[in-house]
Design an enzyme around this catalytic site. Structure first.
Site, PDB file in Angstrom:
ATOM      1  CE1 TYR A  93       0.485  -1.689   4.259  1.00  0.00           C
ATOM      2  CE2 TYR A  93      -0.098   0.586   4.845  1.00  0.00           C
ATOM      3  CZ  TYR A  93       0.335  -0.681   5.118  1.00  0.00           C
ATOM      4  OH  TYR A  93       0.759  -0.876   6.249  1.00  0.00           O
ATOM      5  CB  SER A  94       3.538   2.600   2.147  1.00  0.00           C
ATOM      6  OG  SER A  94       2.836   2.793   3.313  1.00  0.00           O
ATOM      7  CB  SER A  99       6.155  -6.468   6.530  1.00  0.00           C
ATOM      8  OG  SER A  99       5.958  -5.315   7.112  1.00  0.00           O
ATOM      9  CD  GLU A 134       0.139  -4.102   7.716  1.00  0.00           C
ATOM     10  OE1 GLU A 134       1.116  -4.706   7.119  1.00  0.00           O
ATOM     11  OE2 GLU A 134      -0.161  -2.961   7.813  1.00  0.00           O
TER      12      GLU A 134
END
Lengths: 366, 402, 366, 402
Positions: free
Chosen positions: B123-124, B156, B239
């Protein structure tokens, strides 16, 4: 230990909150110091009717046998109003000290205190006194009379009874004196109009010497007083915090509520963390006191400095966040700010409590 | 015996124990009927027995059990030290697909996910940090596929992952939250390059992922086209939940019988200095206060009122971690110049000082946390949003656009 | 006292700034510790050519006779780059200690130091040593040889010369040893890749015993070293502050530069107050040192804790304000942050300087 | 001899001294040729002699002198302890009219202003605090007059003032800065009620001014209709200048031979406590650092570069004043409960603690100061302005408007 269930305590708290919301005017603080009169007798009577004064009395004495958690819950509410009330004497420390006294000469007084008929001030150099006079001298003569003086007695201006705790050579005596037997009572000017102090002089004043209290009762009386102050601090902090949040929503500048400005929001968020932390510390200390009163030094110290610092911080920031309006005496913010400054000086200061807190960690590690 | 939500706890306990006895060699930590341990085979057995995701519906490999019942199975597996249980609590990819995927997608991939592949969450992006919805990775339809171009960051497990749940922009004319699609994206394909990030702590927990003309089938859309932001909320919430559980378990400071700051001060000969004592006391207090807040939050959560308290912990933790580490550094004196294994106190102080930024920046900076507390808890008004309702292609990412 | 005019100083500063801007890579810090090599000889030679190494040498010795203000101006610039350079030894403390030594055996060394041919490390337990080893022991025998060891010697890994200040019974001796005479030199791993430390062992190492320095020279050498660290701190703080401000303008989130968010702005404004305060404290202390070196204790203490605290604060906030990008080793922010953490441990800590600062107020009142 | 800008300093000195010798009795502090001292008569003499506003043009009672020359006159008057000089530096009302008023207005009122009446400045309102341009006092034209209705607040000298320079809104359809007119408003009329504000310090330096159907002639507009915001900038700049001069002179703390915090700590028996010592040291340091910043600012101002440093002082002063007062309060211990003349330490601590808000709120809150530093000095981008270009009648002042 408390004899009340959590539900009872919360419903008691709700009653007190509702009552105070309807009847205790914050503005009553302003006029309080201007007249040489005692606490509002009507407010006192109503609180007696609510059962507030029965709360801490033991069941043997016909009270509710409330514990620290109950006391703290009520005092959070009282702290939010600032209404002048004989909290520390009548509601907290005296009932605790008297809980185990069965002296008939005292019972009548205890009933007066519990019925709100008589207010009681705490004086002397003992630890349970909120503003102890460490330099005081006192003589108790063979005719059972007291001679001496003590400065800065909270509620001393008009209290009907004075409870004196005099510590000497690690031993503490308790004396009860009636107002009428004072040789002199000088009111002192205070920064908080809702807290009145006096210096008192006794010149061979007749008194009742109470049975010597146990070390345990004495130290627990101090602990209860300290918890009471912490509860007043949390209550005061929450009230002025909420007032401020409302203002941030209502006040528009630059066509926007000032609470929509990010820097203002961030101050609010940080203060809220502090407020909730103080609340947690307070309630945890009260719980610890109720479950293990001889093993609550760490919790108590934590609550003491946290609640004191937080009320100071929130009250100070409340003025800043309100801007000019809070720089006027008409606004209530400075009244909370004064209360915060005064309570911070009762039962020792923050740094002292922080020091004590650390000591408990060191002791545990040994 | 078939386990259902009507089974008693004892029945469940007996059934799972019997199954494990029959199939898993607790001592050797391998399946009983296998020559060697092949993870996918074992996991398939677990899934088919219903132990993998017991809280899910029977249509999708579950038993329809409630949380308490599921925990019985998880505990039994833990006791037997057998892997594969509680995937309905910990497998981010499978959970997301199960919660928000279409039936077609679920049928196509759920079993595969449960029996092996790690799923990362993409996402980021370099230009979507605090502003998570500012996604600029581009997905363009090409027949039954989408072609993906862009860059993700702070991912991650990207090295190990076979799939990535990917946020990509499919409509540049809609406002920013409304043109994003969420894909179950195959990581092992040409055009996907993963590079570990060297962190200031010396660790490399995260990766950058560069995506160039990579492909994902339209069948792998999680949720619906342009509705990805909503689907993503489920993934991110899980998450955080999974991360939070990890953090709580990680380290128990505040042990009543000793405190590292007291030890450091003692070693530095400063335990009698009242200024040092005040600083240590306050540092310890901040941690204890946060713990008390969390305890109160849990009690209130039970009564359904603790949300506001829960939200304070991450912000509070920044002050705690930065403060403790700064104080430890200070107490080191000249030793603060050193680092490395030979100087464990110095190494810890430096590591903790750097690692504290993981809390104060990662997962929403302190600044974002304060916004959330002020707006969601205290009800302060939102700032006028600058990019609200604006077609995303007009939202600026740098001054030069002006 | 300085022989340079303010204009000369500022034009000198501009030269250094321009040169460093063009030639000193911040990234050079990264590779520095990975190779067992000394400072970049080319960079050193260029700085010699700029006259930087002449700056502090007295005019008798052919130097420029610069004062603390000149030194501080140059070191603000050097501090901004982080480039590894033998600043404290070659540029500041040694020239000062040597300024009044006329021993012929030393002159050759002094010339080497000033030409950048030789780098010099400061070791020992004397106050002028940035990282003193308070537990060290040293024997100087009748054959003029040294035996002993000292830990954490800054620049000790590769310095060509070691200047040892050994204080015993309130008397300080200075020894100069060549690198080749060390019996052992163990590099230590450091947190800042640009600052290298070693422990050194001497076993009957030939040395030059320098003429016993006066108390005044010793204490002023310490003061100069301390001012140098403060200047490096201010330079570093300003550089990473400016980098951060630029990032706040360039980085867009939510369709706006993040520097347009009010809470971010307010952090920046507060940091700027700190930065300018540290700059003022530094320059005022240098001015005071130049005009009245024996009466600058208060100024020096103020500069010491202010500059140290400010660099720590600004470097720490720089990472926070950058967000994730500064959590990576590729970004330069953590290099400033490491430098801040290391410099804060040289010449004593902030609290100690604050204590000294207060003492000067008490002494003045007596 | 006629003094002009070409006169030498000595000529000016001689001329003003001779005039004072002839007209002012230094010992008795009255005019020589008067039976009794009537302020207006004396001031008229001074104005007519040109000493009142020597830097102004001769058309308006001045001599056209430069600053240095004017100071000679000011000094001479100070030496003779005669009032009436330097009105071009201190008379806010006259200066504003001179700088931005029309010739008609100047001819009509300047002499009157210089020979007596105090002028207050009516700008802040209950809804225009930080947002100074959010003026809601209403001016409606009625023939040659305007009728004024509204409320002003935080007005200094309103009790004594004969005139108030008043900001009022004349166009509600223009954006906020563009519909304001600046009036020279007569205070002594029906419909103007002044009430002192009781401050938390116990002082009453400021007033509220309630204006109900009061009148001001259109001839008394300072500058032009709807252009009042610009004219007001001149007035506020001079007000700050005059206030700043006052503050600098007021109190010199940081006297090297003693410090009140050291004395208080000593009295409390805490001067050996390292924590107390650190706090005192830092408090003293903040004040000294601000002084050093100001010194540097002055030096740089001479070189024309000190603006950024100058702008820090007001913000820095908030931390100094609040910090010192808080520490003093803490050192009082239980004495902090007391107040009043009998307890001067307590009284000072409480007064200073309250008065610190005068700096951190008055004249632009700390929050506004930080905005200014960040935007004007550091060049950080402005926030998107919510009310920019919006007709003022549409700008919200409370949530209920939504």
């Amino acid at each position: 230990m408390s004899n009340l269930s959590t539900e009872d305590r919360e419903s008691f708290r709700d009653n007190v909150r509702r009552f105070l919301g309807a009847h205790a005017e914050i503005s009553s603080v302003r006029s309080f110091s201007e007249h040489d009169r005692p606490y509002d007798p009507e407010l006192l009577r109503s609180l007696v009717e609510l059962g507030l004064f029965e709360l801490m009395a033991s069941e043997q004495q016909g009270g509710l046998g409330g514990g620290a958690q109950d006391m703290v819950a009520m005092l959070e509410e009282l702290g939010s109003t600032l209404a002048p009330l004989p909290v520390l004497g009548n509601l907290v420390v005296a009932p605790f000290l008297f809980a185990q006294v069965e002296e008939p000469s005292v019972s009548a007084k205890v009933n007066q205190i519990r019925s709100g008929e008589a207010t009681i001030a705490l004086a002397g150099n003992a630890a349970f006194v909120p503003v102890p006079d460490v330099n005081m001298q006192l003589e108790y003569d063979s005719n059972c009379r007291l001679t001496g003086c003590m400065s800065m007695v909270l509620d001393g201006v008009y209290a009907d009874l004075i409870l004196i705790g005099f510590e000497k050579d690690e031993s503490t005596d308790l004396y009860l004196v009636e107002k009428g037997h004072l040789s002199q009572c000088e009111a002192l000017s205070t920064n908080d109009p809702g807290l009145r102090l006096a210096s008192l002089h006794f010149d061979r004043a007749p008194c009742i010497k109470l049975p010597k209290p146990s070390e345990l009762i004495l130290s627990q009386s101090h602990d209860m007083g300290l918890l009471a102050v912490a509860a007043l601090q949390v209550g005061g902090a929450r009230a002025i915090f909420e007032t401020t949040m409302q203002y941030l929503k209502d006040r528009y500048q630059f066509g926007r509520p000032i609470g929509s400005f990010q820097a203002v929001k961030h101050i609010a968020a940080d203060l809220f963390v502090e407020l909730e932390s103080a609340t947690s510390a307070l309630r945890s200390a009260a719980e610890q006191f109720d479950s293990a009163p001889s093993d609550c030094a760490r919790s108590l110290a934590l609550a003491a400095f946290t609640c004191s610092d937080v009320f100071m911080e929130i009250a100070a920031q409340a003025i800043q966040l309100h801007g000019g309006i809070a720089y006027t005496r008409e606004h209530c913010a400075h009244l909370y700010w004064r209360r915060a400054r005064s309570l911070a000086a009762m039962y020792g200061n923050s740094d002292g409590h922080r020091e004590r807190y650390l000591s408990t960690w060191e002791e545990a590690a040994q | 015996m078939t386990i259902t939500k009507h089974s008693s706890d004892t029945e469940i306990q007996q059934a799972v124990t019997a199954w494990l006895e029959a199939n898993w060699d607790q001592a050797e930590r391998v399946p009983r009927q296998a020559d060697k341990y092949i993870e996918r085979e074992w996991l398939t057995q677990v899934v088919e027995a219903g132990w993998s995701v017991p809280s899910w519906s029977s249509e999708y490999y579950g038993l329809g059990l409630n949380g308490r019942q599921s925990r019985i199975i998880e505990s039994a597996f833990k006791e037997y030290r057998a892997p594969g249980a509680a995937r309905d609590r910990y497998h981010l990819g499978a959970i997301t697909v199960y919660k928000v995927g279409s039936d077609t997608l679920k049928r196509a991939v759920l079993k595969e996910l449960l029996t092996g592949p790690i799923c990362c969450l993409l996402y980021s992006e370099p230009n979507a940090g605090s502003d998570l919805a500012g996604v600029r990775t581009r997905a363009v339809q090409d027949g039954n596929d989408y072609i993906i171009n862009g860059q993700k960051v702070w991912t991650s497990n990207a090295m190990e992952a076979e799939y990535g749940m990917l946020l990509a922009r499919t409509d540049w004319d809609a406002p920013k939250h409304q043109g994003i699609t969420f894909f179950l994206f195959p990581m092992r394909q040409p055009g996907v390059e993963v590079r570990p990030i060297n962190q200031i702590t010396g660790e490399s927990e995260f990766n950058e992922v560069f995506i160039t003309d990579a492909r994902v089938s339209a069948a792998n859309i999680i949720g619906e086209v342009n509705q990805g932001w909503k689907a993503f909320q489920t993934a991110i919430a899980y998450e955080r939940l999974i991360m939070g559980q990890g953090v709580t378990a990680r380290r128990q400071k505040g042990n009543p019988t000793s405190h590292p700051l007291i030890r450091l001060a003692d070693r530095a000969g400063k335990l009698a200095d009242s200024h040092v004592r005040q600083k240590i006391a306050q540092a310890i207090a901040y941690r204890e206060l946060n713990k008390l807040n969390n305890d109160r939050a849990k009690a209130e959560m039970a009564a359904g009122t603790g949300f506001s308290l829960m939200s304070l912990s991450k912000l509070a933790m920044s002050r705690i971690q930065h403060g403790e580490a700064a104080l430890a550094t200070e107490l080191l004196g000249v030793e603060a110049l050193l680092d490395g294994e030979q100087y464990p106190d110095a190494r810890n102080a430096h590591f903790d000082s750097a690692k504290a930024y993981m809390n104060s920046i990662g997962g929403g900076t302190d600044q974002i946390q304060r916004n959330i507390i002020a707006e969601k808890v205290l009800g302060l008004p939102k700032e006028p949003e600058h990019d609200k309702g604006v077609p995303f292609r007009e939202v600026r990412i740098r001054a030069i656009d002006e």
